[in-house]
Motif scaffolding. Structure first.
Motif, PDB file in Angstrom:
ATOM      1  N   LYS A  13       0.875  -1.176   0.000  1.00 27.10           N
ATOM      2  CA  LYS A  13       0.000   0.000   0.000  1.00 27.10           C
ATOM      3  C   LYS A  13       0.905   1.217   0.000  1.00 27.10           C
ATOM      4  N   VAL A  14       0.732   2.067  -0.991  1.00 31.47           N
ATOM      5  CA  VAL A  14       1.551   3.264  -1.122  1.00 31.47           C
ATOM      6  C   VAL A  14       0.618   4.475  -1.084  1.00 31.47           C
ATOM      7  N   VAL A  15       0.958   5.445  -0.255  1.00 30.27           N
ATOM      8  CA  VAL A  15       0.211   6.692  -0.179  1.00 30.27           C
ATOM      9  C   VAL A  15       1.055   7.768  -0.841  1.00 30.27           C
ATOM     10  N   ALA A  16       0.443   8.519  -1.767  1.00 28.14           N
ATOM     11  CA  ALA A  16       1.148   9.602  -2.458  1.00 28.14           C
ATOM     12  C   ALA A  16       0.511  10.930  -2.080  1.00 28.14           C
ATOM     13  N   VAL A  41      -1.167   2.715  -5.525  1.00 32.60           N
ATOM     14  CA  VAL A  41      -0.983   4.049  -4.966  1.00 32.60           C
ATOM     15  C   VAL A  41      -2.316   4.740  -4.716  1.00 32.60           C
ATOM     16  N   ARG A  42      -2.462   5.240  -3.489  1.00 32.04           N
ATOM     17  CA  ARG A  42      -3.614   6.071  -3.135  1.00 32.04           C
ATOM     18  C   ARG A  42      -3.132   7.514  -3.155  1.00 32.04           C
ATOM     19  N   VAL A  68       5.554   5.655   1.110  1.00 31.43           N
ATOM     20  CA  VAL A  68       4.971   6.990   0.971  1.00 31.43           C
ATOM     21  C   VAL A  68       5.752   7.755  -0.088  1.00 31.43           C
ATOM     22  N   LEU A  69       5.007   8.448  -0.937  1.00 28.33           N
ATOM     23  CA  LEU A  69       5.574   9.316  -1.957  1.00 28.33           C
ATOM     24  C   LEU A  69       5.093  10.736  -1.691  1.00 28.33           C
ATOM     25  N   TYR A 163      -6.199  15.174   6.222  1.00 30.99           N
ATOM     26  CA  TYR A 163      -5.718  14.471   7.408  1.00 30.99           C
ATOM     27  C   TYR A 163      -6.622  13.302   7.752  1.00 30.99           C
ATOM     28  N   GLU A 164      -7.922  13.523   7.698  1.00 33.17           N
ATOM     29  CA  GLU A 164      -8.866  12.465   8.051  1.00 33.17           C
ATOM     30  C   GLU A 164      -8.939  11.370   7.000  1.00 33.17           C
ATOM     31  N   SER A 165      -8.551  11.678   5.747  1.00 31.57           N
ATOM     32  CA  SER A 165      -8.649  10.664   4.692  1.00 31.57           C
ATOM     33  C   SER A 165      -7.405   9.805   4.566  1.00 31.57           C
ATOM     34  N   ILE A 166      -6.378  10.121   5.345  1.00 32.76           N
ATOM     35  CA  ILE A 166      -5.151   9.320   5.286  1.00 32.76           C
ATOM     36  C   ILE A 166      -5.434   7.935   5.837  1.00 32.76           C
TER      37      ILE A 166
END
Length: 166
Positions: A13-16, A41-42, A68-69, A163-166
């Motif tokens: 799971k990658v968060v960008a 990627v999200r 994380v990106l 912030y809340e959607s992370i």
């Protein structure tokens, strides 16, 4: 992806965290051009990388991100004059802190992708996904998911939503 199509034992799971003006537009160009890249990627869109608080990166790891990106406009091309310069300085110091607390810095990538660089977006996302896949799941911060004490104030509804959607 159907289970029969699954090629790997572990899908990271990658968060960008991306700026609206450049990287998000570059990612959109890649999508509308039908370029192929991993769907791991999200993307979370910010007005500028200068608005991305380092706490957001920690929160992404706490919420289960394996990588994380952070990506925005090229230095000198920021739509907010110097936002990406501020971000670059902040994240250089933050990387040192992450390394100190035990985060493998190969899980975190910073890049500059312009609105015209859909191909570069594909390269960055693919390379990060493959690198994180080879490293395996990130488990170090998941137990920190407790309610954190954070002294900063989220000054706009869009930052509160991000912030809340992370």
């Amino acid at each position: 992806m159907h289970s029969a199509e699954k090629k790997h034992d572990f899908e990271p799971k990658v968060v960008a965290f991306v700026c609206t003006w450049c990287t998000y537009a570059g990612a959109d160009l890649a999508g509308t051009s039908r370029m192929q890249y991993p769907p791991n990627v999200r993307v979370l869109k910010f007005p500028c990388t200068g608005r991305i608080d380092p706490v957001f990166i920690l929160r992404a790891f706490q919420k289960g991100a394996d990588g994380v990106l952070v990506s925005g406009c090229h230095p000198g091309d920021c739509h907010y004059m110097a936002g990406n310069f501020h971000a670059r300085r902040r994240f250089a110091a933050f990387r040192v802190l992450l390394g100190f607390v035990g985060v493998d810095l190969n899980r975190l990538q910073f890049s500059w992708v312009s609105a015209a660089e859909g191909g570069k977006w594909v390269e960055v996302v693919t390379e990060l996904t493959e690198r994180v896949r080879a490293m395996g799941p990130m488990r170090e911060f998941k137990e920190l998911e407790q309610e954190e004490q954070w002294s900063a104030t989220l000054t706009t509804p869009e930052l509160q939503q991000a912030y809340e959607s992370i």
